[in-house]
Design a protein around this motif. Structure first.
Motif, PDB file in Angstrom:
ATOM      1  N   SER A 127       1.004  -1.463  -0.155  1.00  0.00           N
ATOM      2  CA  SER A 127       0.030  -0.192   0.062  1.00  0.00           C
ATOM      3  C   SER A 127       0.972   1.275   0.046  1.00  0.00           C
ATOM      4  N   ILE A 128       1.591   1.788  -0.813  1.00  0.00           N
ATOM      5  CA  ILE A 128       2.796   2.351  -1.073  1.00  0.00           C
ATOM      6  C   ILE A 128       2.151   3.236  -2.425  1.00  0.00           C
ATOM      7  N   ALA A 129       2.384   5.083  -1.492  1.00  0.00           N
ATOM      8  CA  ALA A 129       0.760   5.769  -2.490  1.00  0.00           C
ATOM      9  C   ALA A 129       2.080   5.651  -4.103  1.00  0.00           C
ATOM     10  N   SER A 130       3.624   6.012  -4.145  1.00  0.00           N
ATOM     11  CA  SER A 130       4.038   6.290  -5.484  1.00  0.00           C
ATOM     12  C   SER A 130       5.076   5.243  -5.970  1.00  0.00           C
ATOM     13  N   SER A 131       5.055   4.640  -7.151  1.00  0.00           N
ATOM     14  CA  SER A 131       6.057   3.619  -7.892  1.00  0.00           C
ATOM     15  C   SER A 131       7.193   4.685  -8.798  1.00  0.00           C
ATOM     16  N   TYR A 132       8.613   4.936  -8.660  1.00  0.00           N
ATOM     17  CA  TYR A 132       9.534   4.931  -9.596  1.00  0.00           C
ATOM     18  C   TYR A 132      10.030   3.553  -9.607  1.00  0.00           C
ATOM     19  N   THR A 133      11.148   4.357 -11.708  1.00  0.00           N
ATOM     20  CA  THR A 133      11.735   3.389 -11.928  1.00  0.00           C
ATOM     21  C   THR A 133      13.346   4.414 -11.903  1.00  0.00           C
ATOM     22  N   ASP A 134      13.346   6.061 -11.869  1.00  0.00           N
ATOM     23  CA  ASP A 134      14.222   6.936 -11.552  1.00  0.00           C
ATOM     24  C   ASP A 134      14.381   7.363 -10.702  1.00  0.00           C
ATOM     25  N   ILE A 135      15.572   6.984  -9.608  1.00  0.00           N
ATOM     26  CA  ILE A 135      15.568   7.599  -8.095  1.00  0.00           C
ATOM     27  C   ILE A 135      15.677   9.302  -8.309  1.00  0.00           C
TER      28      ILE A 135
END
Ligand SMILES: NC(=O)c1ccc[n+]([C@@H]2O[C@H](COP(=O)([O-])OP(=O)(O)OC[C@H]3O[C@@H](n4cnc5c(N)ncnc54)[C@H](O)[C@@H]3O)[C@@H](O)[C@H]2O)c1
Length: 360
Positions: A61-69
């Motif tokens: 239940s984590i709001a945001s996902s990224y592939t680029d730090i």
């Protein structure tokens, strides 16, 4: 509200917003731990594998996902980063986060060697951010109690130390086949692995040093046992040590034997520590207990008898990290401690290469 903070970065006393970078096996453990700590929330996940990070964020239940730090550090309102990527990315990604003013809890080993670890120490110092390395066996109450007993002189002068960290995932697959990518990178130096020494030896060095004191010299022998024909599996060269034997001398003069291996059949993840001093001894077996150790002292010495001691509870590294951010006072084990352990490992590699004792 602002809290008094020795760091250059002033944090609010409100919710600490965390991002986890590298959403593999260890990340799930961190997400679970931080979800139980009041005053913090994991709000972002980041991984180069898009499907993996998305599934991770949904699961926890984590709001945001990224592939680029870089994008994450620019866009997301985060206060702290947990770096759970493979070892070779620890320095570069942690330093990126530090430069963006984020507090960092980095997985062990802190870096690939002492010099690289020190760049992280310096970066954290210059930005004044909270920095911890996840020597997770510091979560065990027994090691803190051992540290206290020894520091208080209850065992007398420490003379002899026997420490081991035994795994067996190369001999059997209770954690899954070692050929899977999450295990295979640990066998390959070109993937940034320092082998069993870097993976579990670093834990053992910290564990024993925290109790007994700094290690000043080592005589190490490393070995790669046979895995498969040709010692190559896809992109992975199977060349990283899977067994390490170390004779050590501590700064207080004690001598020790330490050994780690991934071939210890019958042991999944066993850490043992025996410390003998002129007035008594203590022993720890983390398979048996994280909060009870055994001591032999006084009248029990002549009979070779041992008594169980229940140790006071200790906060986890995750709890210490959040508290440090809130108070602005760094906690242990910090990056400097991570670098010190790395220095011992560098000496082990030098000792093995030269076939003689190396000073740390
Ligand atoms: N403290 C402990 O007891 C403990 C236990 C296990 C692992 N670890 C450490 O945790 C770290 C991760 O281990 P793991 O078992 O979770 O590995 P893993 O291979 O399961 O997961 C690593 C993840 O990082 C991702 N990744 C790789 N490069 C990346 C990059 N540049 N940016 C973002 N994500 C990237 C991978 O796609 C993968 O999902 C290692 O350093 C390991 O030594 C510590």
């Amino acid at each position: 509200m602002k809290v008094a903070c020795r760091c250059a970065v002033v944090t609010t006393a409100g919710m600490i917003r965390i991002a986890i970078v590298g959403t593999g096996g260890m990340a799930g453990h961190h997400a679970g731990l931080f979800s139980k700590i009041a005053g913090c929330k994991v709000i972002a996940g980041c991984d180069v594998d898009e499907a993996k990070v998305k599934a991770f964020c949904v699961k926890h239940s984590i709001a945001s996902s990224y592939t680029d730090i870089d994008l994450m550090l620019k866009q997301s309102e985060i206060d702290a980063v947990v770096n759970a990527t493979p070892d070779r990315f620890h320095a570069s990604l942690s330093i990126k986060a530090i430069k963006a003013g984020k507090h960092v809890l980095c997985e062990k080993p802190l870096a690939l060697n002492y010099a690289e670890a020190m760049t992280m120490v310096e970066a954290a110092k210059s930005k004044g951010v909270i920095n911890l390395v996840n020597f997770s066996y510091r979560n065990a109450a027994v090691i803190h109690h051992a540290h206290k007993l020894i520091a208080a002189g209850k065992l007398g002068h420490i003379v002899h130390v026997d420490a081991s960290y035994l795994q067996s995932w190369l001999a059997q697959n209770s954690w899954g086949d070692w050929r899977l990518p999450q295990w295979a990178w640990r066998l390959s130096t070109k993937h940034g692995s320092a082998g069993a020494l870097g993976d579990i030896g670093i834990h053992l060095v910290d564990f024993a040093s925290y109790a007994v004191g700094d290690i000043k010299a080592v005589n190490a022998h490393l070995k790669v046992f046979k895995h498969i024909k040709g010692e190559k599996h896809g992109e992975y060269d199977l060349d990283a040590n899977d067994t390490a034997l170390m004779q050590v001398e501590f700064a207080n003069g004690a001598l020790g034997m330490m050994h780690v291996t991934r071939w210890a059949t019958g042991h999944l993840n066993t850490i043992e520590l025996l410390v003998c001093g002129t007035k008594g001894a203590l022993r720890i077996n983390l398979d048996r207990s994280y909060d009870k150790l055994e001591v032999s002292m006084g009248k029990d010495l002549a009979a070779g008898k041992w008594k169980e001691v229940v140790c006071p509870k200790t906060p986890s590294n995750a709890v210490r990290f959040i508290k440090a951010i809130k108070t602005g006072v760094n906690a242990q084990p910090d990056f400097q401690t991570g670098a010190k352990a790395q220095n011992v490992l560098d000496a082990c590699f030098a000792s093995h290469a030269e076939g003689k004792w190396a000073t740390v």
